[in-house]
Scaffold this motif. Structure first.
Motif, PDB file in Angstrom:
ATOM      1  N   LEU A 122       6.359   1.579  10.258  1.00 17.26           N
ATOM      2  CA  LEU A 122       5.299   2.393  10.872  1.00 17.26           C
ATOM      3  C   LEU A 122       5.540   3.872  10.635  1.00 17.26           C
ATOM      4  O   LEU A 122       4.596   4.632  10.374  1.00 17.26           O
ATOM      5  N   SER A 123       6.814   4.275  10.710  1.00 16.74           N
ATOM      6  CA  SER A 123       7.149   5.676  10.461  1.00 16.74           C
ATOM      7  C   SER A 123       6.830   6.058   9.019  1.00 16.74           C
ATOM      8  O   SER A 123       6.311   7.142   8.753  1.00 16.74           O
ATOM      9  N   ASN A 124       7.130   5.138   8.076  1.00 20.33           N
ATOM     10  CA  ASN A 124       6.815   5.412   6.667  1.00 20.33           C
ATOM     11  C   ASN A 124       5.310   5.541   6.452  1.00 20.33           C
ATOM     12  O   ASN A 124       4.845   6.353   5.640  1.00 20.33           O
ATOM     13  N   ARG A 125       4.556   4.730   7.160  1.00 24.53           N
ATOM     14  CA  ARG A 125       3.091   4.817   7.037  1.00 24.53           C
ATOM     15  C   ARG A 125       2.562   6.161   7.557  1.00 24.53           C
ATOM     16  O   ARG A 125       1.640   6.739   6.971  1.00 24.53           O
ATOM     17  N   GLU A 126       3.140   6.622   8.647  1.00 27.89           N
ATOM     18  CA  GLU A 126       2.743   7.930   9.166  1.00 27.89           C
ATOM     19  C   GLU A 126       3.053   9.033   8.159  1.00 27.89           C
ATOM     20  O   GLU A 126       2.282   9.977   7.987  1.00 27.89           O
ATOM     21  N   SER A 127       4.212   8.866   7.476  1.00 25.00           N
ATOM     22  CA  SER A 127       4.572   9.843   6.440  1.00 25.00           C
ATOM     23  C   SER A 127       3.573   9.803   5.290  1.00 25.00           C
ATOM     24  O   SER A 127       3.192  10.838   4.734  1.00 25.00           O
ATOM     25  N   ARG A 128       3.137   8.593   4.937  1.00 29.21           N
ATOM     26  CA  ARG A 128       2.133   8.470   3.880  1.00 29.21           C
ATOM     27  C   ARG A 128       0.822   9.159   4.267  1.00 29.21           C
ATOM     28  O   ARG A 128       0.194   9.833   3.444  1.00 29.21           O
TER      29      ARG A 128
ATOM     30  N   ASN B  39      -5.758  -2.096   6.372  1.00 28.68           N
ATOM     31  CA  ASN B  39      -5.712  -3.551   6.223  1.00 28.68           C
ATOM     32  C   ASN B  39      -4.293  -4.107   6.297  1.00 28.68           C
ATOM     33  O   ASN B  39      -4.098  -5.328   6.312  1.00 28.68           O
ATOM     34  N   ALA B  40      -3.308  -3.244   6.308  1.00 27.14           N
ATOM     35  CA  ALA B  40      -1.910  -3.706   6.339  1.00 27.14           C
ATOM     36  C   ALA B  40      -1.581  -4.331   7.686  1.00 27.14           C
ATOM     37  O   ALA B  40      -2.227  -4.051   8.707  1.00 27.14           O
ATOM     38  N   ASN B  41      -0.587  -5.166   7.658  1.00 29.52           N
ATOM     39  CA  ASN B  41      -0.123  -5.834   8.878  1.00 29.52           C
ATOM     40  C   ASN B  41       0.403  -4.805   9.877  1.00 29.52           C
ATOM     41  O   ASN B  41       1.241  -3.971   9.529  1.00 29.52           O
ATOM     42  N   GLN B  42      -0.098  -4.847  11.111  1.00 24.88           N
ATOM     43  CA  GLN B  42       0.277  -3.850  12.109  1.00 24.88           C
ATOM     44  C   GLN B  42       1.541  -4.245  12.868  1.00 24.88           C
ATOM     45  O   GLN B  42       2.173  -3.403  13.497  1.00 24.88           O
ATOM     46  N   GLU B  43       1.898  -5.526  12.796  1.00 24.52           N
ATOM     47  CA  GLU B  43       3.080  -5.986  13.537  1.00 24.52           C
ATOM     48  C   GLU B  43       4.302  -5.916  12.621  1.00 24.52           C
ATOM     49  O   GLU B  43       4.776  -6.906  12.056  1.00 24.52           O
ATOM     50  N   VAL B  44       4.779  -4.695  12.426  1.00 26.32           N
ATOM     51  CA  VAL B  44       5.925  -4.448  11.544  1.00 26.32           C
ATOM     52  C   VAL B  44       6.957  -3.615  12.289  1.00 26.32           C
ATOM     53  O   VAL B  44       6.745  -3.177  13.429  1.00 26.32           O
ATOM     54  N   SER B  45       8.041  -3.342  11.612  1.00 22.89           N
ATOM     55  CA  SER B  45       9.138  -2.592  12.239  1.00 22.89           C
ATOM     56  C   SER B  45       8.750  -1.141  12.469  1.00 22.89           C
ATOM     57  O   SER B  45       7.802  -0.623  11.872  1.00 22.89           O
ATOM     58  N   ARG B  46       9.570  -0.497  13.299  1.00 23.61           N
ATOM     59  CA  ARG B  46       9.328   0.905  13.604  1.00 23.61           C
ATOM     60  C   ARG B  46       9.496   1.772  12.355  1.00 23.61           C
ATOM     61  O   ARG B  46       8.771   2.747  12.161  1.00 23.61           O
ATOM     62  N   THR B  47      10.446   1.385  11.499  1.00 23.82           N
ATOM     63  CA  THR B  47      10.680   2.157  10.266  1.00 23.82           C
ATOM     64  C   THR B  47       9.453   2.118   9.357  1.00 23.82           C
ATOM     65  O   THR B  47       9.038   3.131   8.787  1.00 23.82           O
TER      66      THR B  47
ATOM     67  N   GLU C 109      -6.409   4.674  -0.265  1.00 25.94           N
ATOM     68  CA  GLU C 109      -5.146   4.615   0.460  1.00 25.94           C
ATOM     69  C   GLU C 109      -5.385   4.263   1.935  1.00 25.94           C
ATOM     70  O   GLU C 109      -4.618   3.508   2.543  1.00 25.94           O
ATOM     71  N   THR C 110      -6.450   4.807   2.483  1.00 22.80           N
ATOM     72  CA  THR C 110      -6.766   4.543   3.886  1.00 22.80           C
ATOM     73  C   THR C 110      -7.117   3.075   4.096  1.00 22.80           C
ATOM     74  O   THR C 110      -6.692   2.446   5.077  1.00 22.80           O
ATOM     75  N   GLU C 111      -7.888   2.511   3.181  1.00 29.62           N
ATOM     76  CA  GLU C 111      -8.239   1.096   3.291  1.00 29.62           C
ATOM     77  C   GLU C 111      -6.990   0.216   3.237  1.00 29.62           C
ATOM     78  O   GLU C 111      -6.856  -0.752   3.977  1.00 29.62           O
ATOM     79  N   GLU C 112      -6.049   0.573   2.365  1.00 31.09           N
ATOM     80  CA  GLU C 112      -4.809  -0.194   2.263  1.00 31.09           C
ATOM     81  C   GLU C 112      -4.009  -0.104   3.547  1.00 31.09           C
ATOM     82  O   GLU C 112      -3.479  -1.101   4.046  1.00 31.09           O
ATOM     83  N   LEU C 113      -3.908   1.118   4.109  1.00 35.17           N
ATOM     84  CA  LEU C 113      -3.172   1.291   5.364  1.00 35.17           C
ATOM     85  C   LEU C 113      -3.856   0.552   6.510  1.00 35.17           C
ATOM     86  O   LEU C 113      -3.207  -0.031   7.370  1.00 35.17           O
TER      87      LEU C 113
ATOM     88  N   GLU D 289      -6.559   0.622  -8.902  1.00 36.17           N
ATOM     89  CA  GLU D 289      -6.582  -0.405  -7.872  1.00 36.17           C
ATOM     90  C   GLU D 289      -5.177  -0.716  -7.368  1.00 36.17           C
ATOM     91  O   GLU D 289      -5.002  -1.309  -6.298  1.00 36.17           O
ATOM     92  N   ARG D 290      -4.158  -0.345  -8.128  1.00 37.68           N
ATOM     93  CA  ARG D 290      -2.771  -0.625  -7.761  1.00 37.68           C
ATOM     94  C   ARG D 290      -2.195   0.527  -6.943  1.00 37.68           C
ATOM     95  O   ARG D 290      -2.198   1.680  -7.377  1.00 37.68           O
TER      96      ARG D 290
END
Length: 1327
Positions: free
Chosen positions: A92-98, A82-90, A76-80, A18-19
């Motif tokens: 968002l880039s890290n999420r794309e890498s994930r 549900n994450a806050n979408q109003e974040v920095s460009r960096t 992992e998809t559910e976590e991504l 779960e973590r």
């Protein structure tokens, strides 16, 4: 649990934690640990254990790993998501890498699991991929990566493909149609087109699909194809469409034609603006298929067999295609490479020929077309569209050839003329024949370039081969006008072959001219065959055979160039024969590579020439050079059969007039025969003395053996050798010596290099032992006897060691990894096969069934799955190889499914089957080193329960070969062999397969029924009799029953194959004269066939109009061909079949003109002048059955009798009709007929008395003889006859009736004799 497995298990547990950080750490650990070879070996071992274990659910394997990865992706998809979408460009880039890391892990696990052999469940993979591509967020996140995984790692693996059932195939296919059509999907369209291409390959090979919605998708796509700039994408889509049309074409002609008429106008733009060479090839294939669909065999608009949904639209399309062909040819010219010739592709020529056949007309030499550049993307002309006129017709092409001069520009036009003359000879205007010959003759004489002359000669040859057809309806004037031209062509071609003796075209043209007797060659023609001047090639050997057959043979002629040799040996007898023999088999004294040229020759023709030279009379025609026939494509043949435009197979088999065998003057010249034997001996010495032979050397030796065998067969067939003397002649000794050498060399090669590279040798051995297709024996008396003797000769000459090698290959001893190939891949495949019984979820004939891919309430435009027939048959294969996606899903009957080892194995089995065939009694005892029965029994063991797998392509393909081998014998087949074969075929029939495999099963049933018509050993055990086929429980079905059932198959090709061969169930094909089978068996077969055909015409469910028309046309055609075949093969059932045709007209609305077509065929075969005369011979019986069925006489299909209207029908058959109506006491119909003809009912009754009493007097006579009887049937007949007589006396008075009977006694007797039917049992109850 192993330590490695334990580590992976713990990592997978953490992977589903779960973590989030713990999951991601576990993903990195998993990727690292799976890279260790020890871990992979442990998981592979666990996978094997799981397959063999009954409690497999508790074993941790590769599937467990993939399940954990699937859950990881979800979490992992559910976590991504549900994450806050109003974040920095960096961030968002890290999420794309994930996201990329997540999909990379999935791909990594699949690739490692499949290394060596596929170890995952296809259902797991496809469910996971479908789930990802179904959701909007996961589609955006992983869609591109998952499509790549699907394409490269799933659809390229056969094991996964065959696990899909029909419903899943369609769900997957339509999901990708939907993705492709949605503009906001971010997946590369090229990748989607590749997936669609692969899925179409799979769905057509794995399922019997219905085409409606799939064709709608392609129609929509190509309607806007102009906006696609990617040639590769278009190529994939068009290739997929071609594959699909090839699959559905035979059963969906209307729908395919409709598709073509819609999208053909859009294709010229693609050809000129987008197409690569590969795309052009696909375009040509599609357009050619459309020509076959609309104009099979070149039939024009209005001809029976031609078809279009909208003829005006299609004819407009043809003009566009002609413009495309015209502009393409006009643009061709010499290349920059020193005028190198640019020739048209064969596919382009074939298409151009078919288009010209439709466009050319004698009345018009111009056609008007809209310029392609002015045509919009929708195929419609714009407001400023320009029209232009294009030259067309035969004279235009001739002018193009003349204007081209001696340049390569003439080549495309020559290719076009060659194709037109060869394929559509009748279309040549007769006033163009002489101008064309003169044009081509001048071009040949003036030409200085060899490469151009080849094309000119091919064009001339097409006229030569078709000459008899061209002049068939002409006067002698045309023949006389052409004589000088032919002589000129002959001389120029002779000069060509003397200078270019390795070019085959010159010899081909000369051979054709001699066979057509267009010239009379001079004596110096024999100078061509000088050993010192030319080396023989196959075409020159054929030319020699034609010269020997048609030309005067100057026995003592010595060519001028050989005069010095002749003077040195002036006393040599038969100098010309000796020269020709030395030319055919050159001496090896001064050996060069060229002196071995006979190894590259066709052994049939070389043997023919050698044997002919031994005969005293050389002019006897033994066999001819068969003209090249333009063969129709299977699709064209299918459409013509559906239109009842093709000859019935039964006519060729049962009614073919045998060739009149001339009394062959087989007096031979012993001296020349001795020359031949000595030449062969010198070759044998060479082949047997070679040491350290390579594979190519052995192959060459077997080719030489084929020459020796064919020579022996011809000497035997012409009585130069007899069965008693053949084993004592030197040629047989040569055969034995070289075969022994081949056997020894083969064993040495196997010891040194193993079984690799043996395929060509085994294939040559099969050709050596095969005598079924021996064309050169066709015109020899006693051909069947010769075939049997030669088979025995080959067996007796074959060393046992050679047969042992072939048996080893057949038993897979050549496979070093045999165990591995039959463990994991096959076992997992067999476990994963879905329950086919559950696949019949949809009605077979439902065109409008919907499958929900997603919530329909949110998507009103969701694709629908229609046309689903879930009676599919996934096929399997034990190969580990990951092939290209186009080759993954093929029919089990496709050789492309087989690995190299399996191809070699199948070839060895075929060779052994040919070697053991014709094991029957012959006039001379020839004992082989190894017992034939032993070999046959060893081959049959390949079908045993623990070996034969109906899911493997190699097993399915070898089954038919083995059955035919066992059936081709006069001796009783051992019971264990019977049990094995019947078990294998029954096992095969329990599966559900695609049409190609079902076709093979039908062929196997046909073979069994043919060779065991009495079911002595081939009856299938019933459900209550599982033990032995030899018990032959009468409740078990016979191969004949199974074959008849195939007449109701879902596939038109299977039905057509079955009904064309149905005659084998009515005659004994193994007897001289093909005697009819027992009449009771014939009635049983016909009764079952009638029921099957009747049921096949019942079309249920919702069908589109096009689908309904397709199904009706094909099923009616199958029914008519079946009944026409029965008429020709079963006099016992003949009249029942004629009535059943009428019954189908009444009950199933079968078109009368279609029935007339089949009756025209059968009446011609049976010797009647017209179909009406034939039908009339059974009119009384058919009318009797018609009225007994409760149908009104006015509904009778009178057009079958040649009557144009009901009044003509009544007048022509008045007395017979009234007699039948009186017998059933239908006076209302009598009054209607009288009113129609203007005759009173009493006059009708009075005139018909000589016919009416035919039904009465025999019954009265029989009743007096029998006296009182308790038989209810007889009482019923007496009652009917009495009632009929009472009706006559009531209407006319007893005095009138008696007087009329007395006055018409002679007529009554004649009618009684004409109305003698078979017994009631023979007339049957076909209703």
């Amino acid at each position: 649990m192993d330590r490695q497995i334990s580590d992976v298990y713990n990592i997978c547990r953490d992977l589903n934690s779960e973590r989030g950080p713990e999951r991601r750490k576990a993903a990195v650990k998993l990727k690292n640990v799976l890279s260790h070879s020890a871990t992979k070996k442990a998981l592979d071992k666990s996978h094997e254990k799981k397959l063999s274990s009954k409690s497999s659910s508790k074993i941790f394997s590769w599937e467990s790993v993939f399940r954990s990865v699937s859950i990881y992706v979800t979490m992992e998809t559910e976590e991504l998501q549900n994450a806050n979408q109003e974040v920095s460009r960096t961030t968002l880039s890290n999420r794309e890498s994930r996201k990329q890391e997540i999909s990379a892990l999935v791909k990594h696990v699949i690739r490692l699991a499949d290394k060596g052999s596929p170890k995952l469940k296809g259902s797991l993979l496809f469910d996971h991929i479908r789930k990802i591509l179904h959701e909007e967020y996961t589609l955006d996140s992983y869609g591109q990566d998952y499509c790549s995984i699907l394409l490269k790692n799933v659809l390229s693996v056969r094991k996964y493909m065959v696990e899909l059932n029909t419903k899943e195939w369609h769900e997957l296919l339509f999901m990708f149609f939907k993705l492709f059509n949605e503009a906001d999907v971010k997946i590369d369209k090229l990748v989607l087109s590749q997936i669609i291409h692969s899925l179409i390959n799979g769905v057509t090979s794995q399922c019997d699909v219905r085409p409606k919605k799939i064709l709608a998708f392609f129609t929509e796509f190509f309607s806007r194809a102009k906006y696609q700039k990617s040639s590769l994408l278009l190529q994939h889509m068009l290739s997929a469409l071609n594959v699909f049309i090839e699959s559905i074409g035979p059963t969906s002609r209307v729908q395919v034609c409709k598709l073509g008429e819609e999208i053909v106008p859009k294709l010229p733009y693609l050809w000129h603006n987008v197409a690569s060479e590969e795309l052009k090839d696909e375009l040509l294939k599609f357009l050619q298929t459309q020509m076959w669909c609309h104009h099979p065999n070149g039939l024009k608009n209005g001809s029976p067999g031609a078809y279009a949904v909208d003829w005006d639209k299609w004819m407009s399309n043809l003009k566009k295609l002609y413009e495309l062909m015209y502009s393409e040819i006009q643009q061709m010219g010499p290349s920059r490479n020193r005028g190198k010739i640019q020739e048209l592709k064969l596919a382009f020529v074939d298409l151009a020929v078919d288009v010209c056949q439709q466009i050319f007309s004698e009345s018009s030499h111009m056609i008007e077309v809209t310029q392609i550049s002015c045509t919009g993307s929708d195929g419609q002309t714009g407001p400023s569209a320009k029209k232009r006129r294009l030259e067309s017709g035969w004279d235009s092409i001739r002018n193009f050839i003349i204007s081209a001069g001696q340049t390569p520009k003439m080549v495309p036009w020559l290719q076009l003329v060659t194709g037109l003359v060869s394929k559509y000879t009748d279309s040549i205007p007769r006033d163009e024949v002489i101008p064309y010959l003169l044009c081509l003759s001048h071009a040949l004489s003036d030409c200085k370039r060899t490469d151009l002359m080849v094309y000119i000669m091919r064009c001339i040859k097409s006229f030569v081969v078709s000459w008899d057809t061209i002049v068939a309806m002409e006067t002698d004037t045309l023949i006389e006008q052409a004589k000088s031209t032919w002589n000129q062509i002959w001389m120029v071609t002779l000069r060509f072959v003397s200078l270019h003796n390795a070019e085959p075209e010159g010899y081909v043209l000369l051979s054709a001219m001699i066979e057509a007797r267009l010239v009379t060659p001079r004596k110096d023609i024999w100078s061509i065959f000088m050993p010192s001047l030319t080396r023989p090639i196959t075409e020159s050997v054929i030319f020699l055979c034609q010269c020997l057959e048609y030309c005067d043979f100057p026995e003592n002629y010595v060519p001028n160039l050989a005069v010095t040799i002749a003077s040195a040996s002036a006393d040599v007898k038969f100098p010309l024969r000796k020269q020709l023999l030395q030319w055919l088999l050159p001496s090896r004294d001064d050996e060069t590579e060229g002196s071995r040229s006979h190894c590259k020759l066709n052994p049939n023709w070389t043997a023919h020439a050698l044997m002919t030279l031994t005969l005293r009379n050389l002019t006897v025609r033994l066999t001819g050079c068969k003209n090249e026939q333009i063969l129709m494509s299977p699709l064209e043949r299918c459409y013509l059969e559906t239109a009842i435009e093709m000859p019935l197979e039964v006519e060729e088999v049962l009614f073919k007039k045998g060739k009149k065998i001339e009394n062959i003057d087989s007096v031979h010249i012993p001296t020349v025969l001795l020359m031949v034997e000595n030449l062969v001996k010198s070759e044998v010495q060479f082949y047997t003395s070679r040491a350290e032979e390579q594979v190519s050397d052995i192959e060459e030796s077997v080719k030489f053996l084929r020459l020796v065998c064919r020579l022996l067969s011809l000497l035997l067939g012409n009585q130069i050798l007899t069965p008693q003397t053949i084993v004592t002649c030197s040629l047989y000794e040569s055969l034995v010596r070289v075969l022994k050498k081949v056997s020894n060399s083969l064993q040495e090669i196997i010891k040194k290099d193993g079984y690799s590279n043996l395929f060509l040798i085994v294939k040559e051995l099969r050709n050596l032992f095969c005598w079924d297709e021996e064309s050169l024996l066709e015109s020899i008396g006693g051909m069947e006897e010769c075939r049997r003797i030669m088979s025995a000769v080959c067996r007796s000459a074959t060393p046992s060691a050679l047969v042992t090698v072939l048996l080893d290959i057949a038993n897979e001893k050549h496979c070093t990894n045999r165990q591995a190939s039959s463990t994991s891949a096959d076992s997992s495949l067999n476990q994963s096969r879905f329950n086919r019984g559950a696949s019949k979820l949809l009605d077979d004939f439902d065109d409008d069934f919907d499958l929900d891919f997603e919530d329909q309430s949110n998507n009103n435009n969701a694709m629908e799955v229609d046309d689903l027939d879930f009676n599919d048959g996934p096929d399997s294969q034990d190969s580990d190889d990951v092939t290209t996606t186009n080759e993954v899903c093929q029919s089990l009957c496709s050789p492309s499914l087989l690995t190299d080892n399996q191809l070699l194995r199948l070839e060895a089995i075929k060779t052994l089957c040919e070697w053991g065939r014709c094991d029957v009694k012959i006039p001379v005892k020839l004992k082989s080193e190894i017992d034939v029965k032993y070999v046959k029994s060893k081959i049959v063991t390949l079908l045993e329960e623990d070996v034969f797998d109906p899911c493997r392509a190699v097993d399915v393909q070898m089954l038919q070969q083995i059955v035919m081998l066992q059936a081709d014998t006069e001796e009783t087949i051992p019971e264990n062999s019977l049990r094995t074969m019947i078990s294998a075929i029954r096992k095969l029939q329990e599966e559900s397969y695609t049409s190609d495999v079902r076709s093979c099963i039908a062929k196997a049933m046909e073979t069994l029924a043919q060779y065991d018509p009495d079911c002595k050993w081939s009856r299938f055990p019933s459900d209550q009799d599982e033990d032995s086929p030899s018990s032959q429980d009468e409740t078990g079905s016979s191969p004949a029953n199974r074959l008849v059932d195939c007449a109701g198959d879902m596939c038109h090709n299977v039905r057509m194959q079955t009904v064309s061969a149905i005659y084998k169930l009515f005659v004994d094909m193994n007897t001289v004269g093909k005697q009819p089978l027992d009449r009771n068996k014939q009635h049983q077969v016909f009764s079952q066939l009638f029921i099957v055909l009747n049921d096949s015409l019942e079309l249920q469910g919702k069908l589109s109009p096009e689908r309904l028309e397709d199904e009706r046309q094909t099923r009616i055609a199958d029914m008519l061909i079946a009944l026409g075949t029965v008429i020709c093969s079963s006099p016992v059932c003949e009249k029942l079949v004629v009535f059943s045709l009428m019954q189908f007209i009444k009950e199933k609305d079968v078109p009368v003109d279609m029935v007339i077509k089949i009756l025209q065929k059968v009446s011609r075969i049976l010797g009647y002048k017209t179909h009406a005369k034939y039908t009339e011979s059974y009119f009384s019986f058919c009318l009797h059955k018609w009225l007994q069925s409760g149908w009104h006489v006015s509904e009778f299909p009178y057009k079958l009798l040649g009557s144009e209207n009901i009044g003509q029908f009544y007048r022509k058959y008045l007395n017979s009709i009234i007699a039948e109506l009186v017998f059933i006491q239908d006076m209302d119909s009598v009054e209607i007929i009288g009113s129609n003809l203007g005759i009173s009912p009493k006059d009708l009754l009075k005139n018909s008395i000589p016919y009416t009493v035919v039904h009465i007097l025999p019954v009265f006579a029989a009743s007096k003889q029998l006296g009182q009887t308790d038989d209810s049937g007889i009482k019923k007949k007496i009652g009917r006859a009495t009632a009929c007589y009472n009706l006559l006396t009531k209407e006319l008075s007893e005095e009138v009736v008696d007087r009329q009977i007395v006055n018409s006694l002679d007529e009554i007797v004649a009618n009684l004799l004409m109305c003698l039917y078979d017994t009631e049992a023979d007339t049957g109850n076909i209703r």
